[in-house]
Design an enzyme around this catalytic site. Structure first.
Site, PDB file in Angstrom:
ATOM      1  N   ASP A  19     -10.532  -1.641  -6.201  1.00  0.00           N
ATOM      2  CA  ASP A  19     -11.807  -2.223  -5.756  1.00  0.00           C
ATOM      3  C   ASP A  19     -12.823  -2.147  -6.888  1.00  0.00           C
ATOM      4  O   ASP A  19     -13.206  -1.060  -7.313  1.00  0.00           O
ATOM      5  CB  ASP A  19     -12.284  -1.432  -4.525  1.00  0.00           C
ATOM      6  CG  ASP A  19     -13.708  -1.784  -4.135  1.00  0.00           C
ATOM      7  OD1 ASP A  19     -14.144  -2.914  -4.422  1.00  0.00           O
ATOM      8  OD2 ASP A  19     -14.379  -0.920  -3.531  1.00  0.00           O
ATOM      9  N   ASP A  23     -17.118  -1.889  -2.418  1.00  0.00           N
ATOM     10  CA  ASP A  23     -17.256  -2.053  -0.962  1.00  0.00           C
ATOM     11  C   ASP A  23     -16.099  -1.409  -0.197  1.00  0.00           C
ATOM     12  O   ASP A  23     -16.007  -1.540   1.027  1.00  0.00           O
ATOM     13  CB  ASP A  23     -17.396  -3.537  -0.582  1.00  0.00           C
ATOM     14  CG  ASP A  23     -16.130  -4.347  -0.877  1.00  0.00           C
ATOM     15  OD1 ASP A  23     -15.176  -3.779  -1.459  1.00  0.00           O
ATOM     16  OD2 ASP A  23     -16.086  -5.539  -0.536  1.00  0.00           O
ATOM     17  N   ASP A  27     -10.073  -5.961  -4.647  1.00  0.00           N
ATOM     18  CA  ASP A  27     -10.489  -7.335  -4.947  1.00  0.00           C
ATOM     19  C   ASP A  27      -9.847  -7.825  -6.249  1.00  0.00           C
ATOM     20  O   ASP A  27      -9.162  -7.061  -6.949  1.00  0.00           O
ATOM     21  CB  ASP A  27     -12.019  -7.437  -5.001  1.00  0.00           C
ATOM     22  CG  ASP A  27     -12.631  -6.311  -5.820  1.00  0.00           C
ATOM     23  OD1 ASP A  27     -12.045  -5.963  -6.858  1.00  0.00           O
ATOM     24  OD2 ASP A  27     -13.683  -5.768  -5.406  1.00  0.00           O
ATOM     25  N   ASP A 205       5.283 -17.299   3.003  1.00  0.00           N
ATOM     26  CA  ASP A 205       5.277 -16.443   4.189  1.00  0.00           C
ATOM     27  C   ASP A 205       6.103 -17.105   5.304  1.00  0.00           C
ATOM     28  O   ASP A 205       6.047 -18.326   5.477  1.00  0.00           O
ATOM     29  CB  ASP A 205       3.814 -16.285   4.642  1.00  0.00           C
ATOM     30  CG  ASP A 205       3.643 -15.287   5.764  1.00  0.00           C
ATOM     31  OD1 ASP A 205       3.997 -14.119   5.559  1.00  0.00           O
ATOM     32  OD2 ASP A 205       3.144 -15.674   6.838  1.00  0.00           O
ATOM     33  N   GLU A 256       9.985 -15.547   2.062  1.00  0.00           N
ATOM     34  CA  GLU A 256      10.229 -14.412   2.948  1.00  0.00           C
ATOM     35  C   GLU A 256      11.140 -14.911   4.062  1.00  0.00           C
ATOM     36  O   GLU A 256      10.764 -15.787   4.836  1.00  0.00           O
ATOM     37  CB  GLU A 256       8.913 -13.913   3.556  1.00  0.00           C
ATOM     38  CG  GLU A 256       9.119 -12.757   4.512  1.00  0.00           C
ATOM     39  CD  GLU A 256       8.050 -12.630   5.594  1.00  0.00           C
ATOM     40  OE1 GLU A 256       7.870 -11.537   6.094  1.00  0.00           O
ATOM     41  OE2 GLU A 256       7.408 -13.645   5.965  1.00  0.00           O
TER      42      GLU A 256
HETATM   43  C1  NOJ Z   1       4.676 -11.868   7.157  1.00  0.00           C
HETATM   44  C2  NOJ Z   1       3.634 -11.075   6.470  1.00  0.00           C
HETATM   45  O1  NOJ Z   1       4.246 -10.265   5.493  1.00  0.00           O
HETATM   46  C3  NOJ Z   1       2.930 -10.268   7.542  1.00  0.00           C
HETATM   47  O2  NOJ Z   1       2.083  -9.295   7.001  1.00  0.00           O
HETATM   48  C4  NOJ Z   1       2.198 -11.215   8.435  1.00  0.00           C
HETATM   49  O3  NOJ Z   1       1.625 -10.498   9.509  1.00  0.00           O
HETATM   50  C5  NOJ Z   1       3.138 -12.262   9.005  1.00  0.00           C
HETATM   51  N1  NOJ Z   1       4.022 -12.804   8.026  1.00  0.00           N
HETATM   52  C6  NOJ Z   1       2.364 -13.401   9.626  1.00  0.00           C
HETATM   53  O4  NOJ Z   1       1.769 -14.177   8.628  1.00  0.00           O
END
Ligand code: NOJ
Length: 512
Positions: A19, A23, A27, A205, A256
């Site tokens: 950070d 705060d 960041d 994701d 992922e």
């Molecule tokens: C996978 C991400 O790694 C996780 O942190 C997130 O909650 C879910 N996808 C939904 O986007």
């Protein structure tokens, strides 16, 4: 150049890394100030978790504007400076993209709420009438990954009960409708926006999400096929993403993937889809050599069918930290260090999660400080993921341990202070020193394109392998008794070895 084939990817959970403005929340400027550390650690590429404009219902995985930076993390000028500085340090930068859903604060979703059923605004999401009398029941029985139904009902224009919308995660994360060309066009715009700013690629994701079966059928028995994920249509989305990314030389896409089945998993790694597919398979393994070997073999077999490269991970911001998973305390640290050496010896890309290089454990946080939506959405039955998202200790004392000059967004325990970067840099036996050396040796023994392994005979509870074409042998002992090491010069060990070249329990070694 296929730089990603052997890359060490370092995941920065932006909120918890460093950070700069005091705060208490990490960041982009904080990351900039730590690039020297990352270069010293020796990783090849950074992966930043979402830093986009977000109301933070799921700490940034609820994106309100995918082409801007949330003020809590900085702004676009800082982002550009971070990418430029990272490149000067020899580090590539990849960023998380969240194509499966937006935030309920995204202008599209607000417009959808203000519109009527059947409108083009609603067609960007999955709106449906409810089932049963008065449409009281959700359109199907899908559950959200965070507990409860995957549907939320909205009010209609007369403020009466209206349609339902789909959200596989929190209700603040409405799923996008990937049959809508506008959704495709917007994703293309987002990809180009960041690639033009110099990023070296993306982590997608929920890469097995996006596409849904047309009739949204009910989920059947718990262990039956899950209609929410891994629908065949998703591959068209990946082909589109890849086609855009391929316009930028050297850019990489990693997904992922929760897909368990090896053959289905491999489909995502065909040469016009993802470069890398990440599922933290090593995190599924108990600390048992036979099981680890089995998982490694299955993963290698899956990717070899499409001539792709494997990706290894044993942690992440959604998973308990390895030290804790392997029992905590000194034993947990020893086992996590040993598995780290196994992972770094494998062919393919390796994903590290910030703080694992320090051997950090999960933190036991009091109920009232928990922030993960999992906790509140599951009726406080699941504690959620905060325990492994506690900020990183850099140096000095409480409350911020160099992470922040203010109060960290989650409290940092004294044991984190003892494990700080500053302490560990001074100590040649530290977990940080082990990772630095392992990454350095891995690079020195790299340049091998073969992704097959040769396994050596090993006593029960142990394994030993060498990457075909490499001179580096890795041996692991998960049994209760010391075992003889394979022949060779010892390059590195995860813990002290015993006299007479014995490999103690909970230890791995590299030999040449
Ligand atoms: C996978 C991400 O790694 C996780 O942190 C997130 O909650 C879910 N996808 C939904 O986007």
């Amino acid at each position: 150049m296929q730089w990603w084939r052997d890359a060490v990817v370092y995941q920065i959970y932006v909120r918890s890394f460093s950070d700069a403005d005091g705060d208490g929340i990490g960041d982009l400027d904080g990351i900039r100030s730590r690039l020297g550390y990352l270069e010293l650690l020796g990783v090849d590429v950074l992966r930043l978790t979402p830093f986009y404009t977000s109301p933070m219902a799921d700490h940034g995985y609820d994106v309100a504007d995918p082409r801007d930076v949330d003020p809590v993390f900085g702004d676009l000028v800082t982002f550009d400076a971070l990418v430029a500085d990272a490149h000067k340090h020899g580090l590539r930068v990849t960023i998380d993209l969240v194509p499966n859903h937006t935030s309920s604060e995204h202008e599209w979703f607000r417009a959808a709420l203000a519109s009527t059923p059947g409108s083009p605004e609603r067609a960007r999401f999955h709106f449906r009438p409810g089932r049963g009398a008065g449409g009281m029941k959700p359109p199907n029985n899908w559950t959200s990954a965070f507990g409860g139904p995957a549907w939320t009902r909205v009010r209609d224009s007369t403020d009466g009960p209206g349609e339902w919308y789909l959200h596989l995660f929190t209700r603040e994360q409405p799923d996008l409708n990937w049959t809508n060309p506008e959704v495709w066009a917007d994703m293309e715009k987002t990809l180009r926006f960041w690639l033009d700013r110099g990023v070296d690629g993306f982590r997608i994701d929920v890469a097995d999400g996006m596409s849904k079966p047309e009739d949204l059928p009910d989920m059947v028995a718990h262990d039956g096929p899950d209609p929410r994920f891994d629908h065949d249509g998703v591959h068209d989305v990946h082909r589109m993403i890849r086609a855009v990314v391929d316009h930028y030389p050297d850019a990489m896409v990693m997904g992922e993937l929760g897909v368990r089945d090896g053959e289905r998993f491999a489909l995502y790694l065909r040469n016009d889809e993802l470069h890398l597919g990440c599922r933290a398979v090593l995190a599924d393994a108990p600390f048992a050599a036979e099981r680890i070997r089995e998982i490694v073999q299955q993963s290698l077999a899956a990717v070899s069918s499409v001539d792709a490269t494997p990706t290894w991970a044993y942690s992440g911001h959604d998973l308990s930290r390895p030290v804790t998973r392997y029992g905590g305390g000194a034993g947990g640290v020893a086992r996590a260090r040993a598995l780290a050496l196994v992972m770094c010896a494998l062919p393919g890309a390796v994903c590290l999660y910030n703080g694992d290089e320090l051997g950090l454990p999960d933190v036991d946080l009091p109920d009232e400080l928990l922030q993960d939506p999992l906790w509140s959405r599951c009726g406080r039955t699941e504690r959620g993921r905060d325990a492994y998202r506690v900020p990183l200790p850099w140096e000095g004392g409480p409350p911020g341990y160099g992470f922040t000059s203010g109060a960290p967004w989650l409290p940092m325990p004294a044991e984190y202070g003892l494990a700080s970067v500053a302490e560990q840099l001074e100590d040649t036996e530290s977990t940080l020193s082990l990772f630095r050396r392992a990454i350095e040796l891995r690079r020195a023994h790299g340049g091998v394109t073969d992704t097959t392994l040769e396994w050596f005979g090993a006593p029960e509870g142990c394994l030993a392998f060498r990457r075909s074409g490499s001179t580096l042998v890795c041996a692991l002992n998960t049994s209760d008794v010391p075992v003889p090491l394979p022949p060779g010069d010892i390059l590195l060990a995860s813990g002290p070895l015993l006299d007479g070249d014995l490999l103690p329990p909970d230890t791995a070694a590299w030999l040449a």
